[in-house]
Design an enzyme around this catalytic site. Structure first.
Site, mmCIF file in Angstrom:
data_model
loop_
_atom_site.group_PDB
_atom_site.id
_atom_site.type_symbol
_atom_site.label_atom_id
_atom_site.label_comp_id
_atom_site.label_asym_id
_atom_site.label_seq_id
_atom_site.Cartn_x
_atom_site.Cartn_y
_atom_site.Cartn_z
ATOM 1 N N ALA A 64 -25.108 17.772 -40.293
ATOM 2 C CA ALA A 64 -23.781 17.680 -41.188
ATOM 3 C C ALA A 64 -24.395 16.842 -42.494
ATOM 4 O O ALA A 64 -25.671 16.131 -42.773
ATOM 5 C CB ALA A 64 -22.906 16.378 -40.745
ATOM 6 N N ASP A 65 -22.922 17.321 -43.426
ATOM 7 C CA ASP A 65 -23.300 16.841 -45.133
ATOM 8 C C ASP A 65 -21.905 17.000 -45.066
ATOM 9 O O ASP A 65 -21.055 17.718 -45.526
ATOM 10 C CB ASP A 65 -23.804 18.011 -45.967
ATOM 11 C CG ASP A 65 -24.264 17.781 -46.881
ATOM 12 O OD1 ASP A 65 -24.957 16.955 -46.980
ATOM 13 O OD2 ASP A 65 -23.833 17.717 -48.610
ATOM 14 N N THR A 66 -21.800 15.964 -46.451
ATOM 15 C CA THR A 66 -20.650 15.668 -47.264
ATOM 16 C C THR A 66 -20.869 15.133 -48.235
ATOM 17 O O THR A 66 -21.594 15.046 -49.148
ATOM 18 C CB THR A 66 -20.261 14.226 -46.777
ATOM 19 O OG1 THR A 66 -20.027 14.040 -44.843
ATOM 20 C CG2 THR A 66 -18.511 14.198 -46.793
#
Length: 192
Positions: free
Chosen positions: A74-76
């Site tokens: 994931a990446d935010t």
């Protein structure tokens, strides 16, 4: 959720993602070893960056997956007025980010890639977050007390600043923490 003998690997060092994955009642291990370098061309539209990063982390995983394994990456990213706010590099950087977000609405985008040896899914979630006007005293207190240097946009929604500064939130609270649990759950169900 029945896992049908599948082993889930969360490829993230984020304590928030670990906590949220645990909340889904899914058995998983953590493996953060990765060969991916988090870089992108400046011409890439901001909204697409988390997708590129989540996919890059997935394909940069340090080894091939076994047939019974599912990998989650994931990446935010925090977007304010078309500026991408990543993790702050210093105390001054964190102060600047929070000053910019003070009294405004910003967008939090998280991308998640889930894959096994037969397929891959990448999805995003967006949440709009509105902050009240923050005083320098509040900003300094938060940064000195909570040290948000490992967080995109220099804040954690689940910390003190979330309690006192957020006046409106449109979308998933957990997405702002960095992991849209409702979408992760639905995707994992398809993989199981």
């Amino acid at each position: 959720m029945e896992q049908h003998h599948k082993k889930v690997i969360l490829a993230s060092g984020s304590p928030r993602r670990k906590e949220l994955m645990g909340g889904l009642d899914v058995a998983f291990t953590i493996d953060t070893e990765n060969n991916f370098v988090e870089e992108y061309d400046s011409s890439v539209p901001h909204e697409e960056i988390p997708v590129l990063m989540a996919q890059g982390k997935s394909h940069g995983f340090h080894r091939n997956l076994e047939d019974d394994e599912i990998l989650v990456t994931a990446d935010t990213m925090v977007l304010l007025d078309n500026y991408a706010l990543g993790k702050p590099h210093s105390r001054e950087d964190a102060i600047g980010m929070l000053r910019k977000m003070s009294g405004k609405t910003h967008k939090v985008i998280t991308a998640v890639t889930i894959r096994d040896n037969s397929r891959e899914e990448t999805f995003t979630d967006e949440t709009l977050v509105t902050f009240k006007e923050l005083s320098d005293e509040e900003i300094n207190f938060y940064i000195d007390r909570y040290k948000p240097f490992d967080k995109a946009g220099a804040y954690g929604v689940q910390e003190w600043i979330g309690y006192v500064a957020i006046t409106k939130l449109e979308g998933s609270f957990y997405n702002v923490m960095g992991f849209p649990t409702h979408k992760v759950y639905e995707s994992l169900r398809r993989f199981f």
